[in-house]
Every structure is written in C-alpha cells, then in structure tokens.
Design a protein around this motif. Structure first.
Motif, PDB file in Angstrom:
ATOM      1  N   GLN B   6       1.023  -1.437  -0.197  1.00 18.17           N
ATOM      2  CA  GLN B   6      -0.036  -0.016  -0.173  1.00 18.17           C
ATOM      3  C   GLN B   6       0.444   1.193   0.179  1.00 18.17           C
ATOM      4  O   GLN B   6       2.249   1.273   0.395  1.00 18.17           O
ATOM      5  N   PRO B   7      -0.044   2.538  -0.561  1.00 19.37           N
ATOM      6  CA  PRO B   7       0.982   3.590  -0.859  1.00 19.37           C
ATOM      7  C   PRO B   7       1.541   4.224   0.732  1.00 19.37           C
ATOM      8  O   PRO B   7       1.071   3.895   2.051  1.00 19.37           O
ATOM      9  N   SER B   8       2.860   5.008   0.433  1.00 17.77           N
ATOM     10  CA  SER B   8       2.903   5.236   2.060  1.00 17.77           C
ATOM     11  C   SER B   8       2.365   6.382   2.822  1.00 17.77           C
ATOM     12  O   SER B   8       1.954   6.214   4.013  1.00 17.77           O
ATOM     13  N   GLU B   9       1.820   7.355   1.516  1.00 14.72           N
ATOM     14  CA  GLU B   9       1.546   8.161   2.063  1.00 14.72           C
ATOM     15  C   GLU B   9       0.547   9.052   1.004  1.00 14.72           C
ATOM     16  O   GLU B   9       0.948   8.434   0.187  1.00 14.72           O
ATOM     17  N   VAL B  10      -0.591   9.537   1.620  1.00 17.96           N
ATOM     18  CA  VAL B  10      -1.354  10.193   0.667  1.00 17.96           C
ATOM     19  C   VAL B  10      -2.306  11.332   1.078  1.00 17.96           C
ATOM     20  O   VAL B  10      -1.908  11.704   2.430  1.00 17.96           O
ATOM     21  N   ILE B  20      -7.469   4.224  -0.981  1.00 18.70           N
ATOM     22  CA  ILE B  20      -6.294   4.061  -0.483  1.00 18.70           C
ATOM     23  C   ILE B  20      -6.198   2.455  -1.304  1.00 18.70           C
ATOM     24  O   ILE B  20      -6.975   1.432  -0.510  1.00 18.70           O
ATOM     25  N   CYS B  22      -4.591  -1.569  -1.894  1.00 23.28           N
ATOM     26  CA  CYS B  22      -3.690  -2.705  -1.239  1.00 23.28           C
ATOM     27  C   CYS B  22      -3.615  -3.790  -2.680  1.00 23.28           C
ATOM     28  O   CYS B  22      -5.343  -4.083  -3.155  1.00 23.28           O
ATOM     29  N   SER B  85      -3.362   7.247   9.845  1.00 22.33           N
ATOM     30  CA  SER B  85      -2.968   6.161   9.335  1.00 22.33           C
ATOM     31  C   SER B  85      -3.540   4.625   9.201  1.00 22.33           C
ATOM     32  O   SER B  85      -4.685   4.049  10.040  1.00 22.33           O
ATOM     33  N   THR B 103      -0.742   2.993   5.750  1.00 20.35           N
ATOM     34  CA  THR B 103      -1.175   4.402   4.620  1.00 20.35           C
ATOM     35  C   THR B 103      -0.823   5.762   5.383  1.00 20.35           C
ATOM     36  O   THR B 103      -1.942   6.060   6.255  1.00 20.35           O
ATOM     37  N   ARG B 104      -0.078   6.836   5.466  1.00 20.61           N
ATOM     38  CA  ARG B 104      -0.565   7.518   6.225  1.00 20.61           C
ATOM     39  C   ARG B 104      -0.949   8.876   5.625  1.00 20.61           C
ATOM     40  O   ARG B 104      -0.471   9.010   4.698  1.00 20.61           O
TER      41      ARG B 104
END
Lengths: 114, 109
Positions: B6-10, B20, B22, B85, B103-104
């Motif tokens: 999953q992306p680390s930050e959005v 988000i 996954c 998160s 994902t933050r």
C-alpha cells in the motif's frame, strides 16, 4: 462492555533483561493476538491464542513467547531483551478465530530497551 | 511469502475523496480488512470484504477484487479528523491477520 486492556502501558528495561506484558480481552472474546509495531513497519504478527492454545505464530525468535489463561487473559514474555525489541506491543481480541478479521485492539505497551 | 503493498503516504484536501489501494500476495485468503490508527492510538476496525465488490459504511467504502488480489478503501467528504494511518490486512487460510505497512493520510484544510 469494557475494551481490551493492557498493562503496563510503558516499560523501560535494560538489554538482557526479560519482560512480561499482560492483556485482558473484551469479555466473551476467546481469541487473543499479539503484534509488534515499530515506526514504518506496520503491525508484525507475533502469535495468536485461542482457548489456551497457541494457534498461530509469526516469524519471531524463540525469545518471544506467550500463553493464555482459562479466563482468556493473555501474557507475552520476551527474554534476553535486545535494543531492537523496543516497540509498541499491541494485543487484540476477537470473538473466535473465524472472526479474527475484526479485532479489537488495546492501547498497547510501549517497551523501551536501553 | 506473504506481502501486502500500500502507498506509504497520501495527501488530500478537506471535503475531497481519496482512495487508498492495497495489493496482496498471501498463502490462502479469506478476506481483506481495513483499520484506522490515529497517532498515539490503537488501530480500530473499519471494514471487511470477503467477497468481490463494494461495501459502504457511511463516508467510508471498501472494495475487493479477489481475481486481481486487490482492494481499496475510499474515503469521501474528507474531514481533518480522518488524518491517520490506514492499514489493509488479509486473513489468511489459518485465520491469521497479516497487516500491510500502512498508509499515512494527511488531510489539509
């Protein structure tokens, strides 16, 4: 209904020592899982207990162990602590193993190893 | 092995919609869960998909495609309190819950 409780909330230990963390699940929940959370690492699965039996185990060394009592309360123990064991240890409970997709987490125990 | 990506930050703006994603690779699969964790707080359960399709719970929706080993969490009408998160988690064949690294989400005014 009371939530999941964990004790202690904070703990500072020295390398080489051992530590025991405690978790009381939600009343009626029979499955208890333990996770280690470190910054940027997400939640790493340690083990799961159901009806006093360890049903699942993650990829952690044998220094990490746990048990569950007849009232579903659970403890985890870490022996010969290392600096890398510093983390937030989370306990989660669910009704039973088949519903472990919906877990209720306690506030965690923040362990610092110096 | 087992892995969830999953992306680390959005980052998104208040009132907007954010998705988000996954993707997962696990030994056995029973379903995909989503959890929210505010800084200093414990993860809380948001949703679970066992079958393909969209599940809606208020402003949050979750989607699963088992054939693509893919799911997403959709947050609508973003509010500042949604900054947190978000973790996807797969229940594998042994009923073990495997979490992604999270994902933050930062919601800006």
């Amino acid at each position: 209904k009371a939530g999941v409780t964990q004790t202690p909330r904070y703990l500072i230990k020295t390398r080489g020592q051992q530590v025991t963390l405690s978790c009381s699940p939600i009343s009626g929940h029979r499955s208890v899982s333990w996770y280690q959370q470190t910054p940027g690492q997400g939640l790493q699965f340690l083990f799961e207990y159901f009806s006093e039996t360890q049903r699942n185990k993650g990829n952690f060394p044998g220094r990490f162990s746990g048990r569950q009592f007849s009232n579903s309360r659970s403890e985890m123990n870490v022996s010969t602590l290392e600096l890398g064991d510093s983390a937030l240890y989370l306990c989660a409970s669910s009704l039973d193993s088949g519903s472990s997709y919906e877990q209720y987490f306690g506030p965690g125990t923040r362990l610092t190893v110096t | 092995g087992q892995s969830l990506e999953q992306p680390s930050e959005v980052t998104a703006v208040e009132g907007a919609i954010v998705q988000i994603n996954c993707t997962y690779q696990t030994s056995g699969f029973y379903g995909l869960s989503w959890y929210q964790q505010h800084d200093g707080g414990a993860p809380t359960f948001l949703s679970y998909n066992a079958l393909d399709g969209l599940e809606e719970t208020g402003r949050f929706s979750s989607f699963l495609s088992r054939s693509d080993s893919y799911g997403y969490l959709l947050l609508q009408e973003l509010q500042m309190k949604d900054s947190a998160s978000y973790f996807c988690a797969v229940m594998d064949s042994s009923y073990k819950l495997i979490f992604g690294s999270g994902t933050r989400l930062l919601v800006r005014p």
